[in-house]
Design a protein around this motif. Structure first.
Motif, PDB file in Angstrom:
ATOM      1  N   TYR A 496       3.588 -20.835  23.617  1.00  0.00           N
ATOM      2  CA  TYR A 496       2.230 -20.291  23.624  1.00  0.00           C
ATOM      3  C   TYR A 496       1.670 -19.965  22.242  1.00  0.00           C
ATOM      4  O   TYR A 496       0.468 -20.145  22.013  1.00  0.00           O
ATOM      5  CB  TYR A 496       2.176 -19.027  24.498  1.00  0.00           C
ATOM      6  CG  TYR A 496       2.399 -19.308  25.957  1.00  0.00           C
ATOM      7  CD1 TYR A 496       1.333 -19.638  26.801  1.00  0.00           C
ATOM      8  CD2 TYR A 496       3.671 -19.287  26.513  1.00  0.00           C
ATOM      9  CE1 TYR A 496       1.531 -19.921  28.140  1.00  0.00           C
ATOM     10  CE2 TYR A 496       3.887 -19.567  27.856  1.00  0.00           C
ATOM     11  CZ  TYR A 496       2.812 -19.878  28.660  1.00  0.00           C
ATOM     12  OH  TYR A 496       3.018 -20.172  29.989  1.00  0.00           O
ATOM     13  N   ALA A 497       2.487 -19.454  21.332  1.00  0.00           N
ATOM     14  CA  ALA A 497       1.967 -19.028  20.035  1.00  0.00           C
ATOM     15  C   ALA A 497       1.802 -20.214  19.100  1.00  0.00           C
ATOM     16  O   ALA A 497       2.636 -21.119  19.070  1.00  0.00           O
ATOM     17  CB  ALA A 497       2.909 -17.997  19.414  1.00  0.00           C
ATOM     18  N   ARG A 498       0.733 -20.214  18.323  1.00  0.00           N
ATOM     19  CA  ARG A 498       0.531 -21.265  17.339  1.00  0.00           C
ATOM     20  C   ARG A 498       0.958 -20.826  15.940  1.00  0.00           C
ATOM     21  O   ARG A 498       0.966 -21.628  15.000  1.00  0.00           O
ATOM     22  CB  ARG A 498      -0.937 -21.695  17.340  1.00  0.00           C
ATOM     23  CG  ARG A 498      -1.338 -22.417  18.629  1.00  0.00           C
ATOM     24  CD  ARG A 498      -2.719 -23.010  18.553  1.00  0.00           C
ATOM     25  NE  ARG A 498      -3.759 -21.996  18.598  1.00  0.00           N
ATOM     26  CZ  ARG A 498      -4.306 -21.548  19.717  1.00  0.00           C
ATOM     27  NH1 ARG A 498      -3.890 -22.013  20.887  1.00  0.00           N
ATOM     28  NH2 ARG A 498      -5.249 -20.637  19.687  1.00  0.00           N
ATOM     29  N   ARG A 499       1.290 -19.542  15.821  1.00  0.00           N
ATOM     30  CA  ARG A 499       1.743 -19.015  14.525  1.00  0.00           C
ATOM     31  C   ARG A 499       2.820 -17.970  14.788  1.00  0.00           C
ATOM     32  O   ARG A 499       2.751 -17.234  15.776  1.00  0.00           O
ATOM     33  CB  ARG A 499       0.561 -18.401  13.765  1.00  0.00           C
ATOM     34  CG  ARG A 499       0.920 -17.667  12.481  1.00  0.00           C
ATOM     35  CD  ARG A 499      -0.332 -17.063  11.873  1.00  0.00           C
ATOM     36  NE  ARG A 499      -0.046 -16.058  10.865  1.00  0.00           N
ATOM     37  CZ  ARG A 499      -0.924 -15.160  10.402  1.00  0.00           C
ATOM     38  NH1 ARG A 499      -2.162 -15.156  10.886  1.00  0.00           N
ATOM     39  NH2 ARG A 499      -0.576 -14.277   9.494  1.00  0.00           N
ATOM     40  N   VAL A 500       3.800 -17.902  13.914  1.00  0.00           N
ATOM     41  CA  VAL A 500       4.889 -16.943  14.039  1.00  0.00           C
ATOM     42  C   VAL A 500       4.969 -16.098  12.779  1.00  0.00           C
ATOM     43  O   VAL A 500       4.931 -16.631  11.663  1.00  0.00           O
ATOM     44  CB  VAL A 500       6.236 -17.663  14.276  1.00  0.00           C
ATOM     45  CG1 VAL A 500       7.414 -16.738  13.990  1.00  0.00           C
ATOM     46  CG2 VAL A 500       6.316 -18.175  15.706  1.00  0.00           C
ATOM     47  N   VAL A 501       5.070 -14.783  12.984  1.00  0.00           N
ATOM     48  CA  VAL A 501       5.368 -13.847  11.900  1.00  0.00           C
ATOM     49  C   VAL A 501       6.768 -13.325  12.160  1.00  0.00           C
ATOM     50  O   VAL A 501       7.020 -12.669  13.170  1.00  0.00           O
ATOM     51  CB  VAL A 501       4.352 -12.686  11.847  1.00  0.00           C
ATOM     52  CG1 VAL A 501       4.777 -11.654  10.809  1.00  0.00           C
ATOM     53  CG2 VAL A 501       2.952 -13.216  11.541  1.00  0.00           C
ATOM     54  N   ARG A 515       5.653 -24.388  14.877  1.00  0.00           N
ATOM     55  CA  ARG A 515       6.457 -25.616  14.812  1.00  0.00           C
ATOM     56  C   ARG A 515       7.279 -25.668  13.523  1.00  0.00           C
ATOM     57  O   ARG A 515       8.453 -26.064  13.537  1.00  0.00           O
ATOM     58  CB  ARG A 515       5.543 -26.842  14.909  1.00  0.00           C
ATOM     59  CG  ARG A 515       6.262 -28.101  15.368  1.00  0.00           C
ATOM     60  CD  ARG A 515       5.273 -29.252  15.535  1.00  0.00           C
ATOM     61  NE  ARG A 515       4.196 -28.962  16.449  1.00  0.00           N
ATOM     62  CZ  ARG A 515       4.279 -29.017  17.771  1.00  0.00           C
ATOM     63  NH1 ARG A 515       5.423 -29.334  18.336  1.00  0.00           N
ATOM     64  NH2 ARG A 515       3.233 -28.755  18.528  1.00  0.00           N
ATOM     65  N   GLU A 516       6.694 -25.237  12.407  1.00  0.00           N
ATOM     66  CA  GLU A 516       7.409 -25.267  11.130  1.00  0.00           C
ATOM     67  C   GLU A 516       8.494 -24.191  11.074  1.00  0.00           C
ATOM     68  O   GLU A 516       9.600 -24.434  10.592  1.00  0.00           O
ATOM     69  CB  GLU A 516       6.420 -25.086   9.978  1.00  0.00           C
ATOM     70  CG  GLU A 516       5.469 -26.249   9.788  1.00  0.00           C
ATOM     71  CD  GLU A 516       4.553 -26.052   8.597  1.00  0.00           C
ATOM     72  OE1 GLU A 516       4.811 -25.115   7.802  1.00  0.00           O
ATOM     73  OE2 GLU A 516       3.594 -26.827   8.458  1.00  0.00           O
ATOM     74  N   VAL A 517       8.172 -23.005  11.561  1.00  0.00           N
ATOM     75  CA  VAL A 517       9.156 -21.919  11.525  1.00  0.00           C
ATOM     76  C   VAL A 517      10.352 -22.257  12.403  1.00  0.00           C
ATOM     77  O   VAL A 517      11.511 -22.074  12.007  1.00  0.00           O
ATOM     78  CB  VAL A 517       8.515 -20.593  11.971  1.00  0.00           C
ATOM     79  CG1 VAL A 517       9.565 -19.486  12.067  1.00  0.00           C
ATOM     80  CG2 VAL A 517       7.413 -20.177  10.997  1.00  0.00           C
ATOM     81  N   ALA A 522      18.057 -22.773  10.149  1.00  0.00           N
ATOM     82  CA  ALA A 522      18.853 -21.977   9.213  1.00  0.00           C
ATOM     83  C   ALA A 522      18.074 -20.755   8.754  1.00  0.00           C
ATOM     84  O   ALA A 522      18.620 -19.644   8.667  1.00  0.00           O
ATOM     85  CB  ALA A 522      19.263 -22.835   8.021  1.00  0.00           C
ATOM     86  N   GLY A 523      16.788 -20.945   8.473  1.00  0.00           N
ATOM     87  CA  GLY A 523      15.968 -19.819   8.019  1.00  0.00           C
ATOM     88  C   GLY A 523      15.783 -18.773   9.095  1.00  0.00           C
ATOM     89  O   GLY A 523      15.931 -17.576   8.849  1.00  0.00           O
ATOM     90  N   ILE A 524      15.461 -19.212  10.307  1.00  0.00           N
ATOM     91  CA  ILE A 524      15.250 -18.265  11.394  1.00  0.00           C
ATOM     92  C   ILE A 524      16.572 -17.606  11.787  1.00  0.00           C
ATOM     93  O   ILE A 524      16.606 -16.457  12.247  1.00  0.00           O
ATOM     94  CB  ILE A 524      14.575 -18.961  12.598  1.00  0.00           C
ATOM     95  CG1 ILE A 524      13.904 -17.929  13.505  1.00  0.00           C
ATOM     96  CG2 ILE A 524      15.548 -19.790  13.401  1.00  0.00           C
ATOM     97  CD1 ILE A 524      13.050 -18.550  14.590  1.00  0.00           C
ATOM     98  N   GLY A 525      17.671 -18.322  11.552  1.00  0.00           N
ATOM     99  CA  GLY A 525      18.978 -17.765  11.869  1.00  0.00           C
ATOM    100  C   GLY A 525      19.353 -16.586  11.005  1.00  0.00           C
ATOM    101  O   GLY A 525      20.224 -15.784  11.377  1.00  0.00           O
ATOM    102  N   GLN A 526      18.707 -16.433   9.831  1.00  0.00           N
ATOM    103  CA  GLN A 526      18.979 -15.274   8.968  1.00  0.00           C
ATOM    104  C   GLN A 526      18.651 -13.965   9.678  1.00  0.00           C
ATOM    105  O   GLN A 526      19.210 -12.920   9.341  1.00  0.00           O
ATOM    106  CB  GLN A 526      18.157 -15.369   7.681  1.00  0.00           C
ATOM    107  CG  GLN A 526      18.507 -16.535   6.787  1.00  0.00           C
ATOM    108  CD  GLN A 526      17.609 -16.583   5.569  1.00  0.00           C
ATOM    109  OE1 GLN A 526      17.213 -15.545   5.015  1.00  0.00           O
ATOM    110  NE2 GLN A 526      17.276 -17.778   5.118  1.00  0.00           N
ATOM    111  N   THR A 527      17.764 -14.003  10.630  1.00  0.00           N
ATOM    112  CA  THR A 527      17.374 -12.795  11.358  1.00  0.00           C
ATOM    113  C   THR A 527      18.169 -12.619  12.652  1.00  0.00           C
ATOM    114  O   THR A 527      17.912 -11.681  13.413  1.00  0.00           O
ATOM    115  CB  THR A 527      15.873 -12.853  11.721  1.00  0.00           C
ATOM    116  OG1 THR A 527      15.655 -13.918  12.649  1.00  0.00           O
ATOM    117  CG2 THR A 527      15.026 -13.071  10.483  1.00  0.00           C
TER     118      THR A 527
END
Length: 571
Positions: A496-501, A515-517, A522-527
């Motif tokens: 549903y979301a077109r942007r992620v913070v 889509r990019e996030v 690997a980047g999202i896995g840091q959290t």
């Protein structure tokens, strides 16, 4: 260990029974997942296992409930506390002590456990649920996910032989969910523990021993995850989400059970499928068409420190544009809820500024801000107080000083928008949580805000209710409302979301198109977060798809599979 013999139950004030002639058994040491739509009888069935029904919740109960061969109808819940542990769906109702350690110690103290052993249990159980660093904090000051883990720790400290968990991970972030499930696995390896777990996330239940699906108070399905793997359509018809990877396999005509995204991607390649030429560019081009308009909200160097010294936000910068649909993601305690409470003036920054259309929020009255930025709380019961739906929804417009004719028009319009037209005279508190969630949305809509913020809008909803809530939110966005949601449901954010913070430790770690996030695992896995299974499969195939339909539409046959022909996806 657990045997139910022809159990039926009708609540005292109800006309129809919630359970209807249920017979089933659970073996010693078995872990059983209990699934079903809201109202199917899951929580009612669980409440019969520790005597809550019929001793504390009155009604007509027939049949027998046997625990380890003993009929528990002859014993009260307090007599069973050291054998049958129960974490309720409303876990906050189980917390009452003045600090975390005392909460966990309360049960063993009442069982007369030696102080040295109590201390050992407190330290061990807080370690299991990752709350050791908060041992002296008041439960009321914890986040929703932390409270949920504390409720579990307080029950584990009793060292029961049967543990019943009613949606134990509903308020946990993905990392917390994984750690809690691993803790349950660890407990099973070291104890002779029988577990019954209610959970709406079918994809997370593939490791249990058996699944029981209830429908209208009856057992509709019963089998191992492997046996139910390819029965997704039947599960969907019962209001339960079928296994996502099973649906993908069926769409591609691949008859295998995949344990994870790696196995799925390898099997799909072997079956001759691959990404169609140019699909990635086409998907990103479609995303660009949904770019937001003018800047509505600006967060400029915002920091916030709570009175107890907790630094919840640190130098946060971002801007929200008109018409956007933004998902705010992060672990429990990362600052998500603190951030959104600044956007409509509930909290004031310790440093920095929040601006709405270029004007600082400092000093602006709450009634004025509520007309522009509406907030739907994580728990609708923290927001609802009136005895009639009509009065609840009318409260905001009346506070704005509108004439009753205008108030009535606002209420009717808001109730129509959330699918509750004609229900204004009902008492909100006799309705399901999903309905109460829609009431909270209606009360916010009635103030006509430009921006609507929803904190975990799908928590506690079954699959059908979740789909209905998100369809409503999408319609509001398409009607011109700017939407911000906080969610732990990664598949919801993807769809549903077109942007992620993405937040971590009170800061924004990543801010960009969904889509990019999600392509940067690997980047999202840091959290401690992970994209949903479909996104993971797409990433491995070089297709940045966010949903099942997107992925299937972007795949094409690149080679004929060896020794067999595999049908393509349905048109």
């Amino acid at each position: 260990m657990i045997r139910l013999e022809h159990i039926s139950f009708r609540y005292r004030s109800a006309q129809d029974p919630v359970l209807r002639d249920v017979s089933c058994h659970i073996r010693r040491g078995e872990l059983v997942g209990l699934l079903g739509r809201s109202g199917s009888g899951r929580s009612t069935l669980a409440s019969t296992l520790n005597g809550t029904i019929p001793h504390l919740v009155r009604g007509d109960l027939t049949g027998r409930v046997l625990i380890d061969g003993q009929d528990i109808r002859t014993q009260r819940p307090r007599d069973l506390a050291d054998r049958i542990g129960f974490v309720f769906q409303d876990f906050e109702a189980q917390l009452f002590s003045t600090n975390v350690s005392l909460e966990v110690a309360f049960g063993p103290e009442n069982l007369g456990v030696h102080p040295t052993e109590i201390a050992r249990r407190v330290n061990s159980c807080l370690g299991v649920v990752r709350l050791s660093h908060l041992s002296h904090k008041a439960p009321a000051a914890l986040s929703g996910g932390q409270k949920q883990r504390l409720a579990l720790a307080s029950v584990l400290a009793l060292e029961p032989t049967v543990l019943i968990l009613d949606e134990p991970t509903s308020d946990l972030d993905p990392a917390g969910r994984r750690e809690l499930l691993e803790a349950i696995r660890s407990i099973r390896r070291t104890r002779d523990l029988t577990l019954v777990m209610i959970d709406p996330e079918t994809d997370e239940m593939g490791w249990v021993d058996r699944l029981i699906v209830l429908d209208q108070g009856r057992v509709a399905m019963d089998g191992t995850p492997a046996a139910l793997w390819d029965r997704a359509d039947e599960m969907d018809a019962l209001g339960v989400k079928g296994f996502t990877l099973a649906k993908l396999a069926r769409c591609l005509g691949v008859s295998e059970r995949w344990v994870d995204a790696d196995a799925a991607a390898n099997a799909i390649r072997t079956a001759g499928w691959g990404g169609a030429p140019g699909v990635a560019a086409r998907l990103r081009l479609a995303d660009a068409a949904h770019a937001g308009g003018e800047v509505l909200l600006e967060v400029d160097g915002v920091a916030h420190r709570y009175p107890d010294g907790t630094e919840a936000l640190r130098d946060v910068h971002c801007a929200i544009r008109r018409g956007e649909f933004v998902a705010i993601l992060g672990q429990n305690g990362s600052g998500k809820t603190t951030l959104v409470k600044h956007l409509n003036g509930i909290l004031t920054p310790s440093a920095g500024e929040i601006r709405l259309r270029g004007k600082s929020l400092r000093g602006q009255p709450a009634t004025a801000l509520s007309r522009r930025v509406g907030l739907v709380f994580q728990n609708p019961d923290h927001q609802i107080f009136a005895e009639r739906i009509w009065d609840e929804v009318a409260f905001g417009p009346r506070l704005q000083g509108l004439a009753e004719v205008a108030v009535a028009a606002r209420v009717e319009e808001a109730l129509e928008a959330v699918g509750l037209a004609g229900m204004g005279d009902l008492d909100p508190f006799i309705l399901t949580k999903g309905t109460r969630q829609r009431i909270a949305v209606a009360s916010t809509l009635a103030t006509k805000p430009e921006v609507i913020i929803l904190d975990e809008p799908t928590t506690g909803l079954d699959h059908a209710e979740l789909q209905g809530m998100m369809a409503l939110i999408r319609r509001l966005n398409e009607a011109g409302h700017t939407i911000l949601i906080i969610t732990h449901a990664m598949d919801i954010a993807a769809a549903y979301a077109r942007r992620v913070v993405l937040m971590q430790g009170g800061r924004i770690l990543r801010d960009g198109p969904t889509r990019e996030v999600f392509a940067d695992e690997a980047g999202i896995g840091q959290t401690g977060l992970t994209p949903p299974p479909i996104v993971q499969v797409g990433n491995r195939l070089g297709v940045p798809a966010l949903t099942l339909d997107e992925l299937v539409s972007c795949l094409s046959r690149t080679a004929e599979p060896p020794n067999r022909r595999t049908p393509g996806p349905p048109p």
